[in-house]
Scaffold this motif. Structure first.
Motif, PDB file in Angstrom:
ATOM      1  N   GLY A   1     113.986 -48.942 -26.817  1.00  0.00           N
ATOM      2  CA  GLY A   1     113.736 -48.895 -25.381  1.00  0.00           C
ATOM      3  C   GLY A   1     114.874 -48.191 -24.657  1.00  0.00           C
ATOM      4  N   MET A   2     116.100 -48.448 -25.092  1.00  0.00           N
ATOM      5  CA  MET A   2     117.255 -47.821 -24.426  1.00  0.00           C
ATOM      6  C   MET A   2     117.267 -46.308 -24.627  1.00  0.00           C
TER       7      MET A   2
ATOM      8  N   VAL B   1     114.921 -45.238 -22.009  1.00  0.00           N
ATOM      9  CA  VAL B   1     115.584 -45.387 -20.701  1.00  0.00           C
ATOM     10  C   VAL B   1     116.571 -44.230 -20.487  1.00  0.00           C
TER      11      VAL B   1
ATOM     12  N   TYR C   1     117.497 -54.386 -16.195  1.00  0.00           N
ATOM     13  CA  TYR C   1     118.012 -54.766 -17.507  1.00  0.00           C
ATOM     14  C   TYR C   1     119.450 -54.271 -17.620  1.00  0.00           C
TER      15      TYR C   1
ATOM     16  N   GLU D   1     112.391 -50.916 -12.000  1.00  0.00           N
ATOM     17  CA  GLU D   1     111.969 -51.934 -12.969  1.00  0.00           C
ATOM     18  C   GLU D   1     111.268 -53.047 -12.185  1.00  0.00           C
TER      19      GLU D   1
ATOM     20  N   ASN E   1     114.413 -57.707 -14.798  1.00  0.00           N
ATOM     21  CA  ASN E   1     114.971 -58.555 -15.860  1.00  0.00           C
ATOM     22  C   ASN E   1     116.389 -58.918 -15.468  1.00  0.00           C
TER      23      ASN E   1
ATOM     24  N   ASP F   1     110.150 -49.157 -15.261  1.00  0.00           N
ATOM     25  CA  ASP F   1     110.248 -49.845 -16.544  1.00  0.00           C
ATOM     26  C   ASP F   1     109.167 -50.924 -16.522  1.00  0.00           C
TER      27      ASP F   1
ATOM     28  N   THR G   1     108.103 -52.808 -18.988  1.00  0.00           N
ATOM     29  CA  THR G   1     108.195 -53.673 -20.161  1.00  0.00           C
ATOM     30  C   THR G   1     107.684 -55.085 -19.877  1.00  0.00           C
TER      31      THR G   1
ATOM     32  N   SER H   1     110.245 -50.802 -23.394  1.00  0.00           N
ATOM     33  CA  SER H   1     110.825 -51.286 -24.627  1.00  0.00           C
ATOM     34  C   SER H   1     109.629 -51.769 -25.445  1.00  0.00           C
TER      35      SER H   1
ATOM     36  N   SER I   1     109.753 -52.756 -28.258  1.00  0.00           N
ATOM     37  CA  SER I   1     110.245 -53.898 -29.028  1.00  0.00           C
ATOM     38  C   SER I   1     109.683 -55.228 -28.520  1.00  0.00           C
ATOM     39  N   LYS I   2     109.172 -55.258 -27.269  1.00  0.00           N
ATOM     40  CA  LYS I   2     108.768 -56.527 -26.648  1.00  0.00           C
ATOM     41  C   LYS I   2     107.258 -56.755 -26.830  1.00  0.00           C
TER      42      LYS I   2
ATOM     43  N   ILE J   1     112.467 -52.475 -33.247  1.00  0.00           N
ATOM     44  CA  ILE J   1     113.023 -51.906 -32.006  1.00  0.00           C
ATOM     45  C   ILE J   1     112.417 -50.509 -31.831  1.00  0.00           C
ATOM     46  N   LEU J   2     111.779 -50.276 -30.686  1.00  0.00           N
ATOM     47  CA  LEU J   2     111.190 -48.970 -30.365  1.00  0.00           C
ATOM     48  C   LEU J   2     111.072 -48.833 -28.857  1.00  0.00           C
TER      49      LEU J   2
ATOM     50  N   LEU K   1     112.518 -60.858 -25.830  1.00  0.00           N
ATOM     51  CA  LEU K   1     111.349 -61.449 -25.189  1.00  0.00           C
ATOM     52  C   LEU K   1     110.105 -60.724 -25.687  1.00  0.00           C
TER      53      LEU K   1
HETATM   54  C1  LIG Z   1     113.214 -54.466 -19.253  1.00  0.00           C
HETATM   55  C2  LIG Z   1     113.858 -53.870 -20.452  1.00  0.00           C
HETATM   56  N1  LIG Z   1     113.967 -52.538 -20.560  1.00  0.00           N
HETATM   57  C3  LIG Z   1     114.564 -51.959 -21.618  1.00  0.00           C
HETATM   58  C4  LIG Z   1     115.099 -52.708 -22.639  1.00  0.00           C
HETATM   59  C5  LIG Z   1     115.776 -52.041 -23.796  1.00  0.00           C
HETATM   60  O1  LIG Z   1     114.921 -52.022 -24.902  1.00  0.00           O
HETATM   61  P1  LIG Z   1     115.424 -52.006 -26.439  1.00  0.00           P
HETATM   62  O2  LIG Z   1     116.101 -53.296 -26.692  1.00  0.00           O
HETATM   63  O3  LIG Z   1     114.138 -51.811 -27.171  1.00  0.00           O
HETATM   64  O4  LIG Z   1     116.364 -50.839 -26.574  1.00  0.00           O
HETATM   65  C6  LIG Z   1     115.008 -54.099 -22.584  1.00  0.00           C
HETATM   66  C7  LIG Z   1     115.584 -54.937 -23.662  1.00  0.00           C
HETATM   67  O5  LIG Z   1     115.714 -56.124 -23.540  1.00  0.00           O
HETATM   68  C8  LIG Z   1     114.368 -54.689 -21.454  1.00  0.00           C
HETATM   69  O6  LIG Z   1     114.269 -56.020 -21.335  1.00  0.00           O
END
Ligand SMILES: Cc1ncc(COP(=O)(O)O)c(C=O)c1O
Length: 382
Positions: A80-81, A84, A104, A148, A152, A177, A179, A199, A201-202, A211-212, A331
């Protein structure tokens, strides 16, 4: 029947499948090859080298773009980062970027690094305060607004339509964002945003096992820029993670429906519990943007914030006492988890010390409630 005639629940099941030719597999294959046969000049659409694109990404990219109703193909990233960072790089040097004060925390750090590297002015605002966002956009040559929503961990809800209108008037791009909401509960591109990041990953993958990240957009220019960031930056997705994420995505609607229902029910009960100092969930009429969330979203998400009795020590005691809820960061998995966000030094100081972020999963709500009550009782004993 076009993809957009299908409900997202159906689309998540059917998207990215191989063509229905006789003997074809039902699921897309994983191709493990870093390079591809190539003799003459490279042709568009013909794979060359896996950092630049592989057929293993395409089914997931198609599914995510379809779910967000994006006009351009999706772009998966290694986290996710990474997604981002690619989106933040759309900001132009010498301009202003407006970001939520409670985005985040790693996204905020990445935005602040832009200030150091590129002379970009980073303005942090309460993203739920649309007038403050408008003033921040108008207060300098803004090129990017980061929205976002829900944030978060504070669960503020940004008005995507209003913010997009204000940003576009002054030539700025809006990134959302998505997510926390998932495309089932919120489609930012349809509300006027230019870019969606996830992200993966969630919730999208949903099992806390990979993680993606992903970038989705209607704009060819944004797609080309983000794709170049991926090609050059090299933050690419691994083949197994991509395949697993698509498998997880098949059950997105079931998971999100169940976890959202569980979250709304738990939030309602927590709001009435004597040992709770504060609880927040967009479904609660007490949430400051409850009406905005109701108008903008098709669900309230599955994250709750909770401040138990006993301050930070009480929150830690709760996390230590629960047996079903998993005390862990992240999460969006099938399992319910929780953590005190200020255990991270990088979390915003305006996030209360005793605030627990609860990621509600798909377990039976009565089991979750029983376990949470044990934790709440433990918090009162500190
Ligand atoms: C809202 C949000 N954006 C981006 C991310 C980053 O994602 P990643 O952990 O997959 O790099 C997170 C991670 O917790 C997140 O909660």
């Amino acid at each position: 029947m076009t993809d957009r005639d299908l409900s997202p629940a159906t689309y998540a099941v059917v998207a990215g499948r191989p063509d229905r030719t006789e003997g074809a597999p039902v699921n897309p294959p994983v191709v493990l090859s870093s390079t591809y046969i190539g003799r003459g000049a490279a042709q568009p659409g013909v794979p060359v080298y896996t950092r630049l694109g592989t057929e293993t990404w395409e089914p997931l990219e198609e599914a995510l773009a379809g779910l967000e109703h994006a006009d351009q193909p999706g772009l998966v990233f290694g986290s996710g980062m990474a997604a981002v960072s690619a989106a933040l790089d759309l900001a132009r040097p010498g301009t202003r970027v407006v970001v939520p004060q409670h985005a985040y925390h790693a996204a905020l750090v990445a935005a602040r690094r832009l200030r150091e590297r590129s002379g970009i002015e980073v303005v942090e605002v309460d993203i739920a305060d649309t007038d403050a966002v408008r003033a921040a956009i108008a207060g300098g040559p803004t090129s990017l607004v980061w929205a976002e929503t829900p944030t978060n961990p504070m669960l503020e809800i940004a008005d995507i339509r209003e913010i997009s209108a204000a940003a576009h008037e002054l030539g700025a791009l809006v990134v959302v964002d998505n997510t926390f909401a998932t495309p089932l509960a919120q489609r930012p591109l349809k509300l006027g945003a230019d870019v969606v990041v996830h992200s993966v990953s969630k919730y999208l993958s949903g099992h806390s096992d990979l993680i993606l990240g992903a970038v989705l957009t209607d704009s060819r220019e944004v797609y080309d820029a983000a794709r170049e960031r991926r090609d050059i930056g090299g933050a690419i997705a691994g083949p197994w993670e991509t395949w697993l994420a698509l498998r997880g995505l098949r059950t997105l609607a079931l998971r999100v429906e169940r976890s959202q229902a569980n979250a709304a029910e738990l939030a309602r009960r927590l709001a009435e519990h004597a040992d709770v100092v504060a609880v927040s969930h967009p479904s609660l009429p007490s949430h400051p943007q409850h009406e905005r969330a109701t108008a903008q979203m098709d669900g309230y998400g599955s994250i709750i914030t909770l401040r138990p009795a006993g301050g930070a020590a009480g929150a830690d005691a709760l996390a230590a006492a629960v047996e079903l809820w998993v005390p862990a960061t992240s999460l969006g998995g099938v399992e319910s988890s929780l953590e005190r966000r200020r255990r991270f030094a990088s979390e915003a100081p305006t996030v209360p010390e005793d605030l627990l972020r609860l990621s509600v999963g798909i377990e039976d709500v009565e089991d979750l409630w029983r376990d949470l009550r044990v934790g709440l009782a433990a918090a009162t004993l500190v």
